[in-house]
Design a protein around this motif. Structure first.
Motif, PDB file in Angstrom:
ATOM      1  N   PRO A  10       0.857  -1.406  -0.065  1.00  0.00           N
ATOM      2  CA  PRO A  10       0.033   0.017   0.036  1.00  0.00           C
ATOM      3  C   PRO A  10       0.849   1.386  -0.023  1.00  0.00           C
ATOM      4  CG  PRO A  10      -0.157  -1.010   2.339  1.00  0.00           C
ATOM      5  CD  PRO A  10       0.572  -2.001   1.239  1.00  0.00           C
ATOM      6  N   ASP A  11       2.194   1.244   0.150  1.00  0.00           N
ATOM      7  CA  ASP A  11       2.734   2.464   0.209  1.00  0.00           C
ATOM      8  C   ASP A  11       3.579   2.586  -1.071  1.00  0.00           C
ATOM      9  OD1 ASP A  11       2.265   2.597   3.062  1.00  0.00           O
ATOM     10  OD2 ASP A  11       3.882   1.548   3.677  1.00  0.00           O
ATOM     11  N   SER A  12       3.224   1.959  -2.051  1.00  0.00           N
ATOM     12  CA  SER A  12       3.768   2.284  -3.520  1.00  0.00           C
ATOM     13  C   SER A  12       3.009   3.213  -4.102  1.00  0.00           C
ATOM     14  CB  SER A  12       3.914   0.952  -4.035  1.00  0.00           C
ATOM     15  OG  SER A  12       4.455   1.275  -5.618  1.00  0.00           O
ATOM     16  N   ALA A  13       3.394   4.298  -4.471  1.00  0.00           N
ATOM     17  CA  ALA A  13       2.615   5.332  -5.295  1.00  0.00           C
ATOM     18  C   ALA A  13       2.628   4.820  -6.708  1.00  0.00           C
ATOM     19  CB  ALA A  13       3.532   6.699  -5.168  1.00  0.00           C
ATOM     20  N   GLY A  14       3.550   4.458  -7.183  1.00  0.00           N
ATOM     21  CA  GLY A  14       3.552   3.813  -8.588  1.00  0.00           C
ATOM     22  C   GLY A  14       2.549   2.913  -8.683  1.00  0.00           C
ATOM     23  N   LEU A  15       2.179   1.852  -7.977  1.00  0.00           N
ATOM     24  CA  LEU A  15       1.210   0.736  -8.026  1.00  0.00           C
ATOM     25  C   LEU A  15      -0.234   1.736  -7.919  1.00  0.00           C
ATOM     26  CD1 LEU A  15       2.457  -2.033  -5.970  1.00  0.00           C
ATOM     27  CD2 LEU A  15       2.263  -1.814  -8.563  1.00  0.00           C
ATOM     28  N   TRP A  16      -0.364   2.743  -7.144  1.00  0.00           N
ATOM     29  CA  TRP A  16      -1.758   3.422  -7.082  1.00  0.00           C
ATOM     30  C   TRP A  16      -2.109   3.983  -8.252  1.00  0.00           C
ATOM     31  CZ3 TRP A  16      -5.521   2.453  -3.684  1.00  0.00           C
ATOM     32  CH2 TRP A  16      -5.290   1.988  -2.503  1.00  0.00           C
ATOM     33  N   SER A  17      -0.840   4.616  -8.810  1.00  0.00           N
ATOM     34  CA  SER A  17      -1.255   5.342  -9.981  1.00  0.00           C
ATOM     35  C   SER A  17      -1.379   4.315 -11.145  1.00  0.00           C
ATOM     36  CB  SER A  17      -0.073   6.556 -10.323  1.00  0.00           C
ATOM     37  OG  SER A  17       1.067   5.722 -10.298  1.00  0.00           O
ATOM     38  N   ALA A  18      -0.967   3.349 -11.310  1.00  0.00           N
ATOM     39  CA  ALA A  18      -0.859   2.328 -12.104  1.00  0.00           C
ATOM     40  C   ALA A  18      -2.486   1.642 -12.074  1.00  0.00           C
ATOM     41  CB  ALA A  18      -0.240   1.114 -12.254  1.00  0.00           C
TER      42      ALA A  18
END
Length: 312
Positions: free
Chosen positions: A102-110
């Protein structure tokens, strides 16, 4: 923005791994579908008789069943589904990934991008916006989230505000980034549509130079599991493939245990993990490298950002 090219049929297993890793790398850096189009052309043509996209996808799906708690497994599956224009499936996989990381900005934006692409008639679904807001909360510089939040402004009628945000993103774009031309084109096209003069400003705005810590020369010069290594491994039976690749990385980790002050080897380990699509392990390598070398934290993080390591 155009849809990304479908996954080239007939890729070798090694090239599929490289393609997915490259997708994740770009996604962490910028992630726009149109910018991934150019990366697919760098993939070597696939020999006859190699597995097709359906088999490749089945292999990735099988991996998530074997490793249901692996964020990188779900990320790889999401990337592959997105590349096949299965945006709902990509979003579902990315939802699993962000739940585990949950702390990965790249995954959230993906995840946000997949929700946008699968939104049908809604150009900015509320759930996509929530994902982009989460990414920005984690990393205010996340380029993909910044891009799509500017898109939201444009959709809402604030065309000047959107253009200002895109110019700010352009100013933060590292020199030589593969997406610079497409970002400039977006600004130019939106300006033309809404009668906003951007020509002089575009001509005067240059991508910023790379900082010394961002210079990727040292990382490129460090040997590690390369495309040639991956191709060599692809000629072996699957069990031997995995053994060969893991052996390279294990040897690297053993050297780091003996000499954790070797910053270049930490960069190599991050690159190797990203090449293998093991983003969570790459993030752990960054964390361990910084812990062992606090004075080199800026360099390690800068290299991690270039590689697309989550949390860099």
């Amino acid at each position: 923005m155009s849809e990304s090219n479908k996954m080239t049929s007939g890729m070798t297993r090694a090239n599929v791994a490289i393609l997915i890793a490259a997708f994740v790398l770009l996604a962490g850096a910028i992630g726009y579908a149109i910018w991934r189009d150019s990366s697919s052309s760098a993939v070597d043509p696939m020999p006859q008789g190699a597995a097709g996209p359906a088999d490749q996808l089945a292999e990735l799906e099988a991996r998530t069943r074997r490793e249901p708690n692996s964020a990188e497994a779900w990320t790889a599956l999401g990337a592959a589904r997105f590349d096949l224009s299965d945006f709902a499936g990509a979003a579902a996989a990315y939802e699993k990934a962000v739940a585990l990381s949950p702390d990965s900005a790249g995954l959230w934006s993906a995840l946000g991008e997949a929700r946008v692409m699968g939104g049908g008639s809604d150009p900015m679904p509320a759930q996509a916006l929530q994902a982009f807001d989460k990414a920005i909360a984690l990393d205010a510089k996340d380029p993909r989230a910044r891009y799509f939040l500017a898109v939201k402004k444009d959709i809402g009628g604030d065309h000047k505000g959107a253009i200002e945000d895109w110019f700010a993103l352009l100013a933060d774009t590292p020199q030589g980034a593969p997406w610079e031309a497409d970002l400039r084109r977006t600004i130019e096209q939106v300006g033309q549509i809404h009668k906003i003069d951007v020509a002089a400003r575009l001509a005067a705005t240059q991508a910023r130079p790379l900082t010394p810590d961002e210079m990727p020369v040292a990382a490129r010069a460090i040997p590690g599991p390369s495309r040639a290594d991956m191709e060599a491994a692809s000629q072996l039976p699957k069990g031997q493939q995995d053994q060969m690749i893991e052996g390279m990385v294990s040897a690297l980790e053993a050297k780091l245990k003996a000499n954790p002050a070797d910053v270049d080897r930490w960069i190599m380990l991050m690159r190797s993990r990203m090449t293998l699509g093991e983003t969570a392990k790459a993030a752990q390598a960054l964390k361990d490298g910084v812990a062992a070398n606090p004075n080199a934290a800026a360099r390690l993080k800068a290299q991690g950002q270039l590689l697309g390591v989550p949390g860099a």
